[in-house]
Scaffold this motif. Structure first.
Motif, PDB file in Angstrom:
ATOM      1  N   TRP A   1      28.061  28.331  55.921  1.00  0.00           N
ATOM      2  CA  TRP A   1      26.728  28.914  55.985  1.00  0.00           C
ATOM      3  C   TRP A   1      26.568  29.575  57.334  1.00  0.00           C
ATOM      4  N   SER A   2      25.991  30.743  57.355  1.00  0.00           N
ATOM      5  CA  SER A   2      25.774  31.443  58.612  1.00  0.00           C
ATOM      6  C   SER A   2      24.395  32.075  58.585  1.00  0.00           C
ATOM      7  N   GLY A   3      23.712  31.964  59.689  1.00  0.00           N
ATOM      8  CA  GLY A   3      22.397  32.581  59.808  1.00  0.00           C
ATOM      9  C   GLY A   3      22.244  33.215  61.175  1.00  0.00           C
ATOM     10  N   THR A   4      21.619  34.379  61.206  1.00  0.00           N
ATOM     11  CA  THR A   4      21.355  35.038  62.469  1.00  0.00           C
ATOM     12  C   THR A   4      20.079  34.462  63.055  1.00  0.00           C
ATOM     13  N   VAL A   5      20.144  34.088  64.310  1.00  0.00           N
ATOM     14  CA  VAL A   5      19.014  33.486  64.995  1.00  0.00           C
ATOM     15  C   VAL A   5      18.559  34.452  66.074  1.00  0.00           C
ATOM     16  N   LEU A   6      17.270  34.759  66.074  1.00  0.00           N
ATOM     17  CA  LEU A   6      16.740  35.632  67.109  1.00  0.00           C
ATOM     18  C   LEU A   6      16.359  34.776  68.311  1.00  0.00           C
ATOM     19  N   LEU A   7      17.133  34.885  69.373  1.00  0.00           N
ATOM     20  CA  LEU A   7      16.843  34.177  70.613  1.00  0.00           C
ATOM     21  C   LEU A   7      16.416  35.213  71.636  1.00  0.00           C
ATOM     22  N   SER A   8      15.144  35.290  71.868  1.00  0.00           N
ATOM     23  CA  SER A   8      14.618  36.248  72.830  1.00  0.00           C
ATOM     24  C   SER A   8      15.108  35.910  74.227  1.00  0.00           C
ATOM     25  N   PRO A   9      15.245  36.922  75.088  1.00  0.00           N
ATOM     26  CA  PRO A   9      15.612  36.626  76.464  1.00  0.00           C
ATOM     27  C   PRO A   9      14.615  35.636  77.071  1.00  0.00           C
ATOM     28  N   ALA A  10      15.137  34.639  77.776  1.00  0.00           N
ATOM     29  CA  ALA A  10      14.306  33.612  78.401  1.00  0.00           C
ATOM     30  C   ALA A  10      15.007  33.107  79.649  1.00  0.00           C
ATOM     31  N   LEU A  11      14.363  33.240  80.792  1.00  0.00           N
ATOM     32  CA  LEU A  11      14.953  32.757  82.041  1.00  0.00           C
ATOM     33  C   LEU A  11      14.803  31.254  82.182  1.00  0.00           C
ATOM     34  N   ASN A  12      13.768  30.679  81.553  1.00  0.00           N
ATOM     35  CA  ASN A  12      13.560  29.231  81.586  1.00  0.00           C
ATOM     36  C   ASN A  12      14.079  28.615  80.291  1.00  0.00           C
ATOM     37  N   TRP A  13      14.384  27.317  80.327  1.00  0.00           N
ATOM     38  CA  TRP A  13      14.852  26.623  79.129  1.00  0.00           C
ATOM     39  C   TRP A  13      13.784  26.713  78.050  1.00  0.00           C
ATOM     40  N   THR A  14      14.192  27.128  76.852  1.00  0.00           N
ATOM     41  CA  THR A  14      13.287  27.357  75.730  1.00  0.00           C
ATOM     42  C   THR A  14      13.779  26.557  74.536  1.00  0.00           C
ATOM     43  N   ARG A  15      12.863  25.844  73.865  1.00  0.00           N
ATOM     44  CA  ARG A  15      13.226  25.023  72.706  1.00  0.00           C
ATOM     45  C   ARG A  15      13.317  25.897  71.462  1.00  0.00           C
ATOM     46  N   GLN A  16      14.323  25.647  70.637  1.00  0.00           N
ATOM     47  CA  GLN A  16      14.535  26.398  69.402  1.00  0.00           C
ATOM     48  C   GLN A  16      14.861  25.428  68.266  1.00  0.00           C
ATOM     49  N   VAL A  17      14.315  25.684  67.090  1.00  0.00           N
ATOM     50  CA  VAL A  17      14.622  24.907  65.883  1.00  0.00           C
ATOM     51  C   VAL A  17      15.167  25.871  64.846  1.00  0.00           C
ATOM     52  N   VAL A  18      16.296  25.536  64.246  1.00  0.00           N
ATOM     53  CA  VAL A  18      16.881  26.331  63.172  1.00  0.00           C
ATOM     54  C   VAL A  18      17.020  25.423  61.953  1.00  0.00           C
ATOM     55  N   CYS A  19      16.375  25.805  60.860  1.00  0.00           N
ATOM     56  CA  CYS A  19      16.459  25.014  59.628  1.00  0.00           C
ATOM     57  C   CYS A  19      17.831  25.218  58.976  1.00  0.00           C
ATOM     58  N   LEU A  20      18.375  24.152  58.440  1.00  0.00           N
ATOM     59  CA  LEU A  20      19.671  24.189  57.767  1.00  0.00           C
ATOM     60  C   LEU A  20      19.460  24.042  56.264  1.00  0.00           C
ATOM     61  N   PRO A  21      20.446  24.452  55.467  1.00  0.00           N
ATOM     62  CA  PRO A  21      20.312  24.307  54.012  1.00  0.00           C
ATOM     63  C   PRO A  21      20.156  22.827  53.631  1.00  0.00           C
TER      64      PRO A  21
END
Length: 100
Positions: free
Chosen positions: A35-55
């Protein structure tokens, strides 16, 4: 695994990203399943939390997780911008924002 509260499988992590306009692909593999998904990670100079849902069909199964960053577009005669992606605290878990 799917939680008792109905949260679905997810990957949670913190990231920092600088430069360019490329994409980040998150891929998982279990045997012949990929499974592959493109994740949009905006530029961020500080640590930023991200959640990606899986199948949800893969809940409870062992998987191999891969992050692949591809560069932004370059044109003839111009160099692409250096891009950097730092990842920290990567965990495969459940999240209430993901479908069970």
């Amino acid at each position: 695994a799917v939680s008792a509260s109905g949260a679905g499988p997810a990957v949670r992590f913190f990231y920092r990203r600088s430069g360019g306009g490329g994409t980040v692909n998150l891929a998982l593999q279990n045997g012949s399943f990929v499974w592959s998904g493109t994740v949009l990670l905006s530029p961020a100079l500080n640590w930023t939390r991200q959640v990606v849902c899986l199948p949800s069909s893969r809940a409870g199964l062992p998987v191999s997780l891969t992050f692949l960053q591809s560069g932004g577009p370059g044109t003839c005669g111009s160099a692409t911008v250096t891009e950097r992606l730092d990842l920290d605290d990567v965990e495969v878990t459940t999240d209430s924002s993901c479908p069970p």
